[in-house]
Design a protein around this motif. Structure first.
Motif, short mmCIF file in Angstrom:
data_model
loop_
_atom_site.label_atom_id
_atom_site.label_comp_id
_atom_site.label_asym_id
_atom_site.label_seq_id
_atom_site.Cartn_x
_atom_site.Cartn_y
_atom_site.Cartn_z
N GLY A 119 2.99 -25.52 30.58
CA GLY A 119 3.56 -26.56 29.74
C GLY A 119 2.57 -27.59 29.22
O GLY A 119 2.77 -28.16 28.15
N LYS A 161 -3.53 -21.50 26.60
CA LYS A 161 -2.31 -21.93 27.30
C LYS A 161 -2.09 -21.13 28.57
O LYS A 161 -2.22 -19.93 28.58
N ARG A 164 5.44 -19.13 35.53
CA ARG A 164 4.29 -18.85 36.38
C ARG A 164 4.86 -18.35 37.71
O ARG A 164 5.83 -18.92 38.21
N TYR A 167 13.88 -15.88 25.28
CA TYR A 167 14.64 -17.12 25.06
C TYR A 167 15.79 -16.87 24.08
O TYR A 167 16.90 -17.36 24.26
N ASP A 169 1.61 -26.92 25.76
CA ASP A 169 2.64 -27.25 24.78
C ASP A 169 2.61 -28.74 24.46
O ASP A 169 2.73 -29.15 23.31
N GLY A 224 2.85 -10.43 33.17
CA GLY A 224 1.76 -10.73 32.25
C GLY A 224 2.12 -11.98 31.49
O GLY A 224 3.17 -12.59 31.72
N PHE A 225 1.22 -12.41 30.60
CA PHE A 225 1.50 -13.57 29.75
C PHE A 225 1.69 -13.05 28.34
O PHE A 225 0.81 -12.39 27.79
N ASP A 226 2.83 -13.31 27.75
CA ASP A 226 3.12 -12.73 26.44
C ASP A 226 3.99 -13.71 25.64
O ASP A 226 5.20 -13.80 25.84
N LYS A 234 8.19 -22.52 41.80
CA LYS A 234 9.24 -22.11 40.86
C LYS A 234 10.50 -21.56 41.50
O LYS A 234 11.39 -21.05 40.81
N LEU A 282 9.70 -27.08 30.61
CA LEU A 282 9.94 -26.86 29.18
C LEU A 282 10.89 -25.69 28.99
O LEU A 282 11.63 -25.63 28.01
N GLY A 283 10.87 -24.77 29.95
CA GLY A 283 11.70 -23.56 29.83
C GLY A 283 13.15 -23.89 29.55
O GLY A 283 13.79 -23.29 28.67
#
Ligand code: ADP
Length: 484
Positions: A18, A15, A298, A362, A21, A352-354, A303, A379-380
């Motif tokens: 989105g 991933k 991202r 969230y 997902d 980073g991606f976590d 964004k 999606l956020g």
């Protein structure tokens, strides 16, 4: 219906955004509706699952490459969903998923192998659902290279645009690698300002097209957001639909989520507050009832991060805490590293991606920011609503279709929005949210209740996809019959 979904990523295997997902969750709902749905993705280095199934030769620019097809499955309520992994070390055994100068070769190979494997695995789909430019060659190959082969003749295609900005554009020489002659390299064909455009293959040859919200489907037909392809999209307007992405409500569920500190639901919001305190503690922020504002994204110009940068002092001046989780362009990574230096007590910048920290944000935040320049679906904001975290969004694309601005007079709305892409308007929207949070806890609480009671699961959208598949199948049938 027999459905094959082809995509470059899929949760839980691989991933970056989105798309993963969607490719991970839509099949589950299709399966629950009783269909035979399977998925094919590239076998990247990080994917350890998958048993050897078969290997087959794939013709690549004058030679044969071997595609090893591995098999794994994901569970759905109604049985397992087969996932085929297209493996070849030369193309996919790398430290990242994307960002190489032979992307055309990698996805040329992936799409060819995805088609070539079908007779080997004994699966003749009625429809292949191709996602984004990585899978866009499939409709073209079916119609151009496999047209004469009975096994493939009737297979219909749906092509979904998840983000029109990423088109897979390559130098003209790539036509040779695709084994397509010059007659395909025209403005009516794959040519795009002197380059080869993979996305165009999907847009031209897909039986039916769609994107991930109604609003974005309209926006991409305009020069402003059409990324140079609006003319083609207008031509195909009758075949172009908008279906909102759903969320996997089993995976994104605060009452079942193992990744967050304390599980909660709409009737135990004190536990949401506990998530907030524990997140503050973990991130080294002072614990308390300060508005905690989250952003997970991202780091890309799409964004709206330049808006943030322009009014960051005013935003921090509202006395909030800011938690960012993101990875991407260097420019933004540096920018937010600098924000951290200036506001060490008030911010937590996580580059980073976590996936675990994402869920904690969230769950723990009060407000979630998505000031996107454009947003196909997003999606956020849907995940935020599900976790009772109130989104502040720019009114564009899927954000417009899902978030209604809070009206203090009527109490109607599920978030805060702004229209014009200018920093002050964004600041104004955040201020409205922060003020309501601070000054009217009762109204805020109602907002959370409303947010958490909304339904953005796949229920409705999966049925709409089935209708689209049917449309594509019928259209294909007509074409094949006419040809006969
Ligand atoms: P896009 O597909 O344009 O990146 P979406 O809002 O549709 O945007 O989907 C983004 C998905 O990726 C969400 O599930 C979000 O939580 C997740 N995500 C984005 N960045 C990160 C990150 N750095 N770490 C973890 N998850 C992330």
């Amino acid at each position: 219906m027999k459905i094959l979904i082809a995509a470059a990523e899929m949760t839980p295997f691989a991933k970056t955004g989105g798309l993963a997902d969607v490719a991970g969750s839509l099949p589950k709902d299709l399966k629950n509706l009783g269909h035979d749905v399977r998925v094919v993705i590239p076998c990247y280095k990080q994917i350890t699952a998958g048993e050897y199934l078969t290997d087959l030769p794939v013709p690549m620019d004058g030679h044969l490459e071997s595609a090893i097809i591995r098999y794994t499955a994901v569970e759905a309520r109604n049985g397992d969903i087969p996932v085929y992994l297209v493996d070849n070390h030369k193309y996919f055994y790398r430290d990242r998923m994307y960002g190489f100068n032979d992307e055309f070769d990698r996805f040329n190979f992936f799409t060819k192998a995805s088609l070539a494997m079908l007779p080997y695995i004994g699966f003749q789909p009625d429809v292949i659902h191709c996602n984004d430019w990585h899978a866009a060659l499939i409709p073209l190959f079916l119609k151009v290279k496999f047209m004469e082969e009975p096994f493939y003749q009737k297979i219909a295609t749906v092509f979904t645009i998840h983000n029109l900005q990423y088109q897979g554009r390559f130098p003209r020489g790539v036509m040779k690698a695709l084994a397509l002659d010059d007659s395909f390299f025209t403005p009516e064909g794959l040519e795009y300002y002197g380059e080869v455009n993979f996305m165009k293959a999907g847009l031209l040859y897909g039986d039916v097209l769609n994107t991930v919200s109604k609003k974005y489907a309209a926006e991409i037909q305009t020069p402003e957001l059409g990324e140079g392809l609006d003319g083609l999209l207008r031509k195909r307007a009758l075949d172009l639909h908008g279906i909102l992405n759903g969320l996997d409500y089993d995976e994104f569920n605060p009452s079942k989520d193992e990744k967050i500190y304390v599980k909660y639901d709409v009737n135990s919001l004190e536990k949401k507050r506990e998530n907030k305190y524990r997140l503050q503690k973990e991130l080294g922020l002072s614990m308390g009832d300060v508005p905690l504002v989250g952003i997970i994204t991202r780091l890309a110009s799409q964004k709206g991060l330049d808006l943030m940068a322009a009014v960051i002092d005013q935003i921090m001046g509202l006395g909030i805490q800011l938690v960012l989780l993101g990875t991407g362009e260097d420019y933004y990574e540096k920018l937010f590293a600098e924000v951290k230096m200036r506001y060490p007590q008030q911010t937590s910048i996580n580059l980073g991606f976590d996936a675990v920290l994402a869920q904690k944000i969230y769950a723990g935040s009060d407000i979630f920011l998505m000031p996107s320049r454009f947003e196909p679906c997003g999606l956020g904001q849907l995940i935020s609503l599900r976790y009772g975290t109130i989104p502040v969004v720019r009114r564009t694309g899927g954000l417009e279709d899902t978030i209604k601005n809070y009206d203090p007079e009527t109490g109607y709305g599920n978030g805060f929005d702004f229209v014009e892409y200018v920093p002050d308007k964004f600041l104004d929207a955040i201020s409205r949210a922060v003020n309501l949070y601070r000054n009217n806890p009762e109204a805020w609480n109602k907002l959370i209740h409303l947010a958490m009671s909304m339904d953005f699961s796949w229920n409705r959208s999966a049925i709409k996809y089935l209708e689209l598949y049917e449309k594509a199948i019928n259209k294909r049938k007509l074409t094949v019959t006419r040809a006969v």
